[in-house]
Design a protein around this motif. Structure first.
Motif, PDB file in Angstrom:
ATOM      1  N   GLN A 157     -35.382 150.376  41.760  1.00  0.00           N
ATOM      2  CA  GLN A 157     -35.825 151.736  41.750  1.00  0.00           C
ATOM      3  C   GLN A 157     -34.990 152.534  40.588  1.00  0.00           C
ATOM      4  O   GLN A 157     -35.565 153.684  39.963  1.00  0.00           O
ATOM      5  CB  GLN A 157     -35.779 152.406  43.331  1.00  0.00           C
ATOM      6  CG  GLN A 157     -36.722 151.704  44.035  1.00  0.00           C
ATOM      7  CD  GLN A 157     -36.558 152.201  45.534  1.00  0.00           C
ATOM      8  OE1 GLN A 157     -35.802 153.288  45.730  1.00  0.00           O
ATOM      9  NE2 GLN A 157     -37.417 151.453  46.320  1.00  0.00           N
ATOM     10  N   GLU A 189     -31.877 142.410  49.834  1.00  0.00           N
ATOM     11  CA  GLU A 189     -33.178 142.831  49.202  1.00  0.00           C
ATOM     12  C   GLU A 189     -33.298 144.260  49.064  1.00  0.00           C
ATOM     13  O   GLU A 189     -33.777 144.850  47.990  1.00  0.00           O
ATOM     14  CB  GLU A 189     -34.241 142.620  50.255  1.00  0.00           C
ATOM     15  CG  GLU A 189     -35.818 142.878  49.633  1.00  0.00           C
ATOM     16  CD  GLU A 189     -36.833 142.389  50.911  1.00  0.00           C
ATOM     17  OE1 GLU A 189     -37.927 142.737  50.489  1.00  0.00           O
ATOM     18  OE2 GLU A 189     -36.446 141.897  52.170  1.00  0.00           O
ATOM     19  N   THR A 233     -31.614 144.903  46.032  1.00  0.00           N
ATOM     20  CA  THR A 233     -32.281 144.723  44.638  1.00  0.00           C
ATOM     21  C   THR A 233     -33.325 145.548  44.481  1.00  0.00           C
ATOM     22  O   THR A 233     -33.487 146.094  43.282  1.00  0.00           O
ATOM     23  CB  THR A 233     -33.053 143.165  45.262  1.00  0.00           C
ATOM     24  OG1 THR A 233     -31.815 142.394  45.265  1.00  0.00           O
ATOM     25  CG2 THR A 233     -33.758 142.696  43.912  1.00  0.00           C
ATOM     26  N   ARG A 234     -33.977 146.142  45.632  1.00  0.00           N
ATOM     27  CA  ARG A 234     -35.043 147.129  45.442  1.00  0.00           C
ATOM     28  C   ARG A 234     -34.430 148.553  44.790  1.00  0.00           C
ATOM     29  O   ARG A 234     -34.915 149.025  44.015  1.00  0.00           O
ATOM     30  CB  ARG A 234     -35.752 147.458  46.741  1.00  0.00           C
ATOM     31  CG  ARG A 234     -36.599 146.496  47.246  1.00  0.00           C
ATOM     32  CD  ARG A 234     -37.447 146.564  48.484  1.00  0.00           C
ATOM     33  NE  ARG A 234     -38.302 145.438  48.686  1.00  0.00           N
ATOM     34  CZ  ARG A 234     -39.357 145.490  49.720  1.00  0.00           C
ATOM     35  NH1 ARG A 234     -39.470 146.718  50.479  1.00  0.00           N
ATOM     36  NH2 ARG A 234     -39.943 144.585  49.958  1.00  0.00           N
ATOM     37  N   SER A 256     -41.888 153.263  43.691  1.00  0.00           N
ATOM     38  CA  SER A 256     -41.045 152.512  44.303  1.00  0.00           C
ATOM     39  C   SER A 256     -40.996 151.035  43.680  1.00  0.00           C
ATOM     40  O   SER A 256     -40.304 150.310  43.571  1.00  0.00           O
ATOM     41  CB  SER A 256     -41.129 152.284  45.578  1.00  0.00           C
ATOM     42  OG  SER A 256     -42.253 151.835  46.114  1.00  0.00           O
ATOM     43  N   SER A 257     -41.982 150.690  43.088  1.00  0.00           N
ATOM     44  CA  SER A 257     -42.248 149.408  42.340  1.00  0.00           C
ATOM     45  C   SER A 257     -42.600 149.783  40.855  1.00  0.00           C
ATOM     46  O   SER A 257     -42.930 150.892  40.324  1.00  0.00           O
ATOM     47  CB  SER A 257     -43.436 148.519  42.994  1.00  0.00           C
ATOM     48  OG  SER A 257     -44.624 149.030  42.915  1.00  0.00           O
TER      49      SER A 257
END
Length: 259
Positions: free
Chosen positions: A150, A142, A145-146, A211-212
């Motif tokens: 980012q 995860e 992925t993040r 961040s998203s």
């Protein structure tokens, strides 16, 4: 055996009329009788000596046997006392051995219980370890992925920033704005001045999270109503225009200072 003396014969002889002196005496015509008193006395003395010796020997033998019997009884009593003592010592050792066996059995049960508890705890820890490994793997995936998202978002922001630099300089100058780092890689801090007519140096700021995909305001000073901030963010996320965010947040800060 000696001849038996018969008194009737002597009395009959004494009653006979005396014979003349010249006539031969009746006693002379009788056979001489030797009773053997000396021999009998000697034999009796020897028998008495032998009998006394026999009695003495018997008495000594009885005394010796009695003393030996007493010694044997004393030895038997001593043996019985020693055996009784040995039995008491053996009983004490038996009791001590039984207590030791009971203690060792209790310790064995405690060790078995401890081993069972440790085995159960080990199995539980192994299950937790496997769960944590799985969670770590999932978390790493995860995170990767993040981080990839980012980096892609940062790349888009950076690419957009090349085109927005002149416009951003314009809004910095006109909105009395400066941009600072917020101490984290995915956050920016926007600081406003000249929002208070009574104190032009008074600052108001907010932190923007990138961040998203959607922008998000995490912290702000002075504090603003969350509903108003969410309305501004909703417009910004729809239009993807940073100017809308900067103008909208300044208006909220001016309104908050005046109120």
């Amino acid at each position: 055996m000696a001849s038996v003396f018969e008194p009737s014969m002597s009395s009959s002889i004494s009653r006979q009329p005396p014979m003349s002196a010249t006539a031969p005496s009746m006693a002379d015509s009788l056979p001489s009788i030797n009773f053997g008193f000396d021999d009998l006395r000697d034999r009796m003395a020897k028998f008495s000596a032998r009998f006394d010796n026999f009695i003495e020997l018997g008495r000594k033998r009885v005394l010796e046997e009695r003393n030996q019997f007493r010694m044997n009884v004393a030895e038997l009593q001593e043996d019985q006392r020693m055996k009784k003592k040995d039995m008491e010592i053996l009983q004490l050792k038996t009791n001590t051995h039984q207590q030791t066996i009971s203690k060792e059995a209790a310790e064995t049960r405690e060790m078995q219980a401890a081993i069972a508890s440790l085995t159960q705890q080990r199995d539980k820890n192994a299950a937790q370890r496997d769960t944590l490994k799985r969670q770590i793997t999932e978390t790493r995936a995860e995170i990767d992925t993040r981080l990839a998202a980012q980096r892609a978002h940062a790349a888009r922001i950076e690419a957009q920033a090349r085109f927005n630099v002149p416009e951003l300089d314009f809004w910095i100058s006109n909105l009395c704005l400066k941009i600072e780092g917020a101490g984290q890689r995915d956050r920016l801090k926007f600081v406003y001045t000249h929002i208070d007519d009574r104190d032009w140096e008074r600052e108001a700021w907010f932190e923007l999270s990138t961040s998203s995909r959607d922008y998000d305001v995490r912290h702000c000073r002075p504090k603003l109503e969350r509903e108003k901030v969410d309305r501004v963010l909703e417009k910004v996320n729809e239009t993807r225009e940073l100017a809308t965010l900067l103008k909208g947040m300044r208006e909220l800060f001016v309104e908050a200072v005046k109120s």
